[in-house]
Every structure is written in structure tokens, then in C-alpha cells.
Design a protein around this motif. Structure first.
Motif: not given
Length: 337
Positions: A76-79, A108-118, A123-125, A236-238
């Protein structure tokens, strides 16, 4: 105009033109370096953003390998830093006229999706359990221990074999993430329930609880993704691939713009240098002609006078410079002859 200037003033004018021209070339060079420096700063920011994205991938992989929430905090800090760097690139590029709006918006959209996916992956873990004692793993572990404790009081070898078969298929699934072992487990569960019949209700209850906990853990693992292309791993891979493509495209756009800008600035400096050279050459020719031609004409007139031709017209008498002064002196010499 040049005829009214003294020779000294003409040379001073020529020197002034040369100095101004050299100053223009030097100034253009400094301007080129200044603009190039600002453009290079954009390129440096893109490189830093690329490193930030690589660092995000490192923290992501560290979390998946160790399941330690410290790496989520680091991520989160690096993001946040990467998003700030992207905003800086956007602002600096706009100031310099570098067209990166589309690439910035895509990244910017890809980074936002990456953050949300991770974040969802984490949360699942957490739900599945970061350690064998927490989450669904903990509930599964407790159910197993309860079932094994009840089974330990039974002397039925068939039932013990059935339980060991279930545990083997369970571990095979958890190790290999292959759904064929779930089917094997279910088959083994059916065999065990048939062997239990109605004679061991306490064992039946414990095995049913074991099945409920195990299948809940299986569903959590399926939500996470049994392969890199499935479940939340696939999502997340996408996002990761789009992030990698976004920074590559942004780097290519900025790199192309920087190359074009440097070429343009170099051409401007060259054109200014050529223009200065042409102006200096023209000024030199004009000044030389304003001196050489009248001197040559005056020399010719003096030669005619020396040969006794007193009718020779003395040129440059109207001039106010040194040549005019010489012409007036020759005119006096002519009249006195």
C-alpha cells in the motif's frame, strides 16, 4: 547609413553583431539544455515509476509466499508513491507539451485495478487463514482434531482406514490444488458414512463437521484460484499484465517525445547558428564593401592625378567618415596643382 559611420564604428558594429550572434547561439544552447533537463526529469520519473511497479510485484509475491500482512502494508505504501509519481509525470508532461494523457489514464486505471485485486486477494487469504490456526484453516484443523479424537476411541480398523484415506486425499488437494482429489475425498467420505451406518452417531457428527470445514476451505481456495489463471489470481494476473503494458506504453510515449524534442531543439540551435553566421557574413560583406569600394575608387582617382589628369573627379567627397576626409584632402591637392 554605413557611409556616415567611421571605420572604427563599422568594426565596432561588426564586433557587436558577432557578439550578439554568439550570445544568441550560447543562449539557445542553454535553453536547449534547460528544456532537455526538464524533459529528462520526466523520463527519470517514468523510470522511478517502473521501479515502483516492480517493487509492488515483489511485495505481492512476498505476501503470497509468506502470507504476512506486513507485505500488504508495504504494498500500500509503494502504491501510494507510484500514484503520486504518476500524477507528477502527468503534470510535468502537460507543462512541457508531451501528450501522455491517454497513457496516464490507462496506467492509472490498471494500478487501481491491481490495488483492488490484491486487496481482495489478501482478504481471501485472511478468510482462509494466514496460519494453520486462523480462519478457515483453523476451523478445519479443529474439526480434524475432533474427528480424530473420536476415532481414537474406536477400535474399528475399517473406520480408521477410511479416515486415513480422507486425510490423504485432503492433503493431496491442499498440496496440489487439483479438484480430482476433492472427488476422491467425496468418494471416500461416502464409503466411510456407509461403513459407519447408524452405529456410531458421535463419529458421524464429527466426520460431517470435518466435511463441512474442509469444503469451506476448498471453496476459499477456489476463490483465491487453484491456478494462476483462475479465481482471484486470474483477476489479479490480468491487472498485473495491464499495469506492465501501461508502464511500457508510457515509457515508449515519453521516450519518443523526448527524442523528438531533443531533435527539435538541436535543429533550432543549428538554425540559429546558421542564421547568426549568415547575418555576420552579410554584415562583414557590407562593411567591407563600404570601405573597400570607395578606397579603390579614391586610389584610382589619386593615380589619375599623379599622371597629370587634373580633370579627374574625386569620389566620396560627400562621405563623413575617414574615407570622406581623405577624399577632401585629395580634392585640395587637386585644386592646388
Amino acid at each position: 547609413m554605413l557611409a556616415n559611420l567611421s571605420i572604427r564604428s563599422k568594426f565596432a558594429l561588426l564586433i557587436l553583431v558577432l557578439v550578439a550572434g554568439i550570445g544568441g547561439v550560447v543562449g539557445a544552447g542553454f535553453y536547449k539544455d534547460h528544456v532537455a533537463g526538464r524533459l529528462d526529469a520526466i523520463g527519470t520519473s517514468v523510470d522511478k515509476l517502473a521501479r515502483d511497479i516492480l517493487t509492488l510485484r515483489k511485495h505481492e509475491k512476498d505476501f503470497l509466499a509468506r502470507q504476512d500482512l506486513t507485505y500488504k502494508t508495504n504494498f500500500d505504501a509503494v502504491m501510494a508513491g507510484a500514484e503520486g509519481e504518476l500524477a507528477l509525470i502527468e503534470a510535468d508532461a502537460a507543462d512541457e507539451g508531451v501528450a501522455v494523457a491517454a497513457d496516464v489514464a490507462s496506467l492509472r486505471g490498471a494500478l487501481a485495478d491491481y490495488r483492488a485485486a490484491f486487496t481482495q486477494m489478501v482478504g481471501l487469504y485472511v478468510q482462509a487463514g494466514l496460519t494453520p490456526e486462523t480462519g478457515l484453516q483453523g476451523e478445519h484443523r479443529k474439526a480434524i482434531h475432533a474427528a480424530e479424537a473420536v476415532m481414537a476411541r474406536s477400535s474399528n480398523d475399517r473406520l480408521l482406514k477410511d479416515m486415513l484415506t480422507l486425510r490423504r486425499d485432503e492433503k493431496d488437494f491442499l498440496l496440489r490444488s487439483d479438484l480430482q482429489y476433492i472427488q476422491k475425498w467425496e468418494n471416500g467420505y461416502g464409503v466411510m458414512m456407509a461403513d459407519l451406518g447408524d452405529t456410531h452417531p458421535d463419529i458421524v457428527d464429527s466426520v460431517v463437521s470435518y466435511r463441512t470445514a474442509f469444503l469451506a476451505l476448498v471453496e476459499a481456495r477456489r476463490a483465491i484460484g487453484l491456478t494462476p489463471e483462475s479465481g482471484q489470481q486470474g483477476t489479479m494476473r490480468d491487472a498485473v499484465h495491464r499495469t506492465d503494458g501501461g508502464i511500457t506504453n508510457l515509457g515508449a510515449t515519453v521516450g519518443g517525445a523526448l527524442t523528438a524534442a531533443r531533435t527539435r531543439l538541436s535543429l533550432v540551435v543549428i538554425l540559429i547558428g546558421v542564421a547568426v553566421g549568415l547575418v555576420a557574413l552579410a554584415a562583414s560583406l557590407l562593411i567591407a564593401r563600404s570601405i573597400v569600394n570607395p578606397v579603390a575608387a579614391l586610389t584610382g582617382a589619386m593615380g589619375s592625378l599623379a599622371h597629370g589628369d587634373l580633370e579627374t573627379e574625386i569620389p566620396a567627397l560627400e562621405r563623413t567618415d575617414e574615407i570622406g576626409t581623405m577624399a577632401k584632402a585629395v580634392e585640395v591637392f587637386k585644386k592646388n596643382s
